[in-house]
Design an enzyme around this catalytic site. Structure first.
Site, PDB file in Angstrom:
ATOM      1  N   HIS A  42       0.829  -1.203   0.000  1.00  0.00           N
ATOM      2  CA  HIS A  42       0.000   0.000   0.000  1.00  0.00           C
ATOM      3  C   HIS A  42       0.867   1.258   0.000  1.00  0.00           C
ATOM      4  O   HIS A  42       0.868   2.056   0.936  1.00  0.00           O
ATOM      5  CB  HIS A  42      -0.952  -0.010   1.205  1.00  0.00           C
ATOM      6  CG  HIS A  42      -2.042  -1.012   1.068  1.00  0.00           C
ATOM      7  ND1 HIS A  42      -2.613  -1.659   2.133  1.00  0.00           N
ATOM      8  CD2 HIS A  42      -2.672  -1.504  -0.032  1.00  0.00           C
ATOM      9  CE1 HIS A  42      -3.547  -2.495   1.695  1.00  0.00           C
ATOM     10  NE2 HIS A  42      -3.580  -2.418   0.393  1.00  0.00           N
ATOM     11  N   HIS A  69      -0.568 -10.052   1.923  1.00  0.00           N
ATOM     12  CA  HIS A  69      -1.860 -10.018   2.612  1.00  0.00           C
ATOM     13  C   HIS A  69      -2.589 -11.354   2.623  1.00  0.00           C
ATOM     14  O   HIS A  69      -3.501 -11.564   3.417  1.00  0.00           O
ATOM     15  CB  HIS A  69      -2.794  -8.986   1.953  1.00  0.00           C
ATOM     16  CG  HIS A  69      -2.224  -7.603   1.884  1.00  0.00           C
ATOM     17  ND1 HIS A  69      -1.450  -7.169   0.837  1.00  0.00           N
ATOM     18  CD2 HIS A  69      -2.329  -6.561   2.733  1.00  0.00           C
ATOM     19  CE1 HIS A  69      -1.101  -5.914   1.039  1.00  0.00           C
ATOM     20  NE2 HIS A  69      -1.610  -5.512   2.180  1.00  0.00           N
ATOM     21  N   CYS A  91       2.332 -13.669   3.682  1.00  0.00           N
ATOM     22  CA  CYS A  91       3.126 -13.573   4.910  1.00  0.00           C
ATOM     23  C   CYS A  91       2.856 -14.798   5.793  1.00  0.00           C
ATOM     24  O   CYS A  91       1.690 -15.181   5.980  1.00  0.00           O
ATOM     25  CB  CYS A  91       2.755 -12.298   5.652  1.00  0.00           C
ATOM     26  SG  CYS A  91       3.498 -12.156   7.289  1.00  0.00           S
ATOM     27  N   GLU A 112      -6.231  -8.416   3.372  1.00  0.00           N
ATOM     28  CA  GLU A 112      -6.028  -9.432   4.411  1.00  0.00           C
ATOM     29  C   GLU A 112      -7.356  -9.876   5.004  1.00  0.00           C
ATOM     30  O   GLU A 112      -7.570 -11.061   5.257  1.00  0.00           O
ATOM     31  CB  GLU A 112      -5.120  -8.903   5.519  1.00  0.00           C
ATOM     32  CG  GLU A 112      -4.834  -9.950   6.584  1.00  0.00           C
ATOM     33  CD  GLU A 112      -4.117  -9.406   7.812  1.00  0.00           C
ATOM     34  OE1 GLU A 112      -4.421  -9.858   8.934  1.00  0.00           O
ATOM     35  OE2 GLU A 112      -3.257  -8.515   7.655  1.00  0.00           O
ATOM     36  N   THR A 155      -3.857  -8.381  11.189  1.00  0.00           N
ATOM     37  CA  THR A 155      -2.511  -8.384  11.791  1.00  0.00           C
ATOM     38  C   THR A 155      -1.878  -7.005  11.908  1.00  0.00           C
ATOM     39  O   THR A 155      -0.979  -6.806  12.725  1.00  0.00           O
ATOM     40  CB  THR A 155      -1.552  -9.285  10.988  1.00  0.00           C
ATOM     41  OG1 THR A 155      -1.441  -8.782   9.655  1.00  0.00           O
ATOM     42  CG2 THR A 155      -2.033 -10.719  10.970  1.00  0.00           C
ATOM     43  N   CYS A 201       0.301  -8.727  14.471  1.00  0.00           N
ATOM     44  CA  CYS A 201       1.688  -9.132  14.273  1.00  0.00           C
ATOM     45  C   CYS A 201       2.592  -8.391  15.260  1.00  0.00           C
ATOM     46  O   CYS A 201       2.511  -7.170  15.386  1.00  0.00           O
ATOM     47  CB  CYS A 201       2.116  -8.820  12.834  1.00  0.00           C
ATOM     48  SG  CYS A 201       3.864  -9.105  12.529  1.00  0.00           S
TER      49      CYS A 201
END
Length: 297
Positions: A39, A73, A95, A129, A165, A202
């Site tokens: 992004h 994502h 990820c 995501e 996350t 995360c």
């Protein structure tokens, strides 16, 4: 004038891995990418110039016998199914933290559905995501971002809460508290079966909050560099603003207003997990050059 770049800012390992994977693949030719790889419009343009072609989810059904990158994502199950049907080779740069969360959401959904409960995700509706996470629940998960969204939840049924996350830790725990209060108000008490909250933010992201608080305190003015689409950028910028009122959000050096900065300031440059280091360096150099020229005059 002193300009310092926060060395803790910049890409998280998931984004860095995805970009490296894209660049490696593009050594053999152009490559499709399902959605913006990060992004940040400046980085998207840099990679586009190298041959990365951004496509949207609706475009995927019309692509056959090609190679497509899945960004950090992650994606819902239907993307993988469509790839099989259209003979698409997926370069999966999801990820690992996101993949693990998808698995947790799927297991929790299968379990709570038997008990007539609901999966609730603290995140942004339409975010890549979040689309991947809701896909693990047959798109039945309830997405919440603020207090008004809680009206979508049936508080007479069990609730299992997860978080996107990259969301704010403070925001997640605020939503968690509000859900607990709603359940108590509805049922008169809160039993273990009623509510399970999973802090799935995360840690590489959440650890940046205290680091940014410290960094924001050590400088006179903050120039926060991030793409405007970045949820993480908005969350981390609010952390800076909370600590240092003289915090300003820019997408690139052209958006810097020199009225924000005094010649004697210690300027701090920082950014989101989707902000490339080269972009923060551009902003720092731009500010240094401007004030160097001003002093010479």
């Amino acid at each position: 004038m002193q300009v310092t770049i926060d060395q803790n800012s910049g890409y998280c390992f998931g984004v860095e891995f995805a970009i490296q994977m894209a660049e490696d693949e593009m050594q053999e030719g152009s490559l499709y990418c399902l959605g913006d790889i990060v992004h940040n419009s400046m980085e998207v343009k840099r990679l586009n110039d190298k041959g990365l072609k951004i496509i949207e989810r609706d475009d995927l059904k019309n692509i056959k016998d090609s190679k497509v990158l899945i960004r950090a994502h992650g994606e819902p199950p239907e993307t993988y199914q469509l790839a099989l049907e259209n003979n698409i080779e997926l370069v999966d740069a999801s990820c690992p933290v996101v993949l693990k969360l998808q698995n947790r959401v799927k297991i929790a959904y299968d379990k709570i559905k038997k008990a007539g409960g609901q999966i609730v995700i603290y995140g942004k509706t339409g975010h890549a995501e979040v689309i991947g996470l809701t896909g693990q629940t047959n798109n039945e998960a309830i997405i919440v971002m603020e207090e008004a969204d809680l009206d979508k939840i049936d508080f007479s049924k069990p609730v299992t809460l997860f978080s996107q996350t990259t969301k704010s830790t403070k925001g997640f725990y605020h939503i968690r508290e509000l859900i607990e209060e709603r359940i108590k108000a509805h049922k008169g008490e809160l039993e273990e079966i009623d509510f399970t909250a999973n802090d799935s933010i995360c840690r590489q992201v959440s650890n940046r909050e205290p680091q940014l608080l410290k960094f924001s305190e050590e400088v006179d003015v903050i120039i926060f560099v991030s793409g405007k689409k970045s949820s993480n950028g908005k969350a981390l910028y609010s952390v800076c603003k909370q600590q240092n009122e003289r915090s300003y959000f820019v997408e690139n050096e052209e958006e810097v207003d020199f009225d924000w900065i005094r010649p004697t300031d210690h300027v701090g440059i920082c950014g989101a997990t989707s902000t490339p280091m080269w972009l923060m360096q551009n902003v720092a150099q731009y500010i240094e050059n401007h004030f160097a020229e001003t002093v010479e005059i």
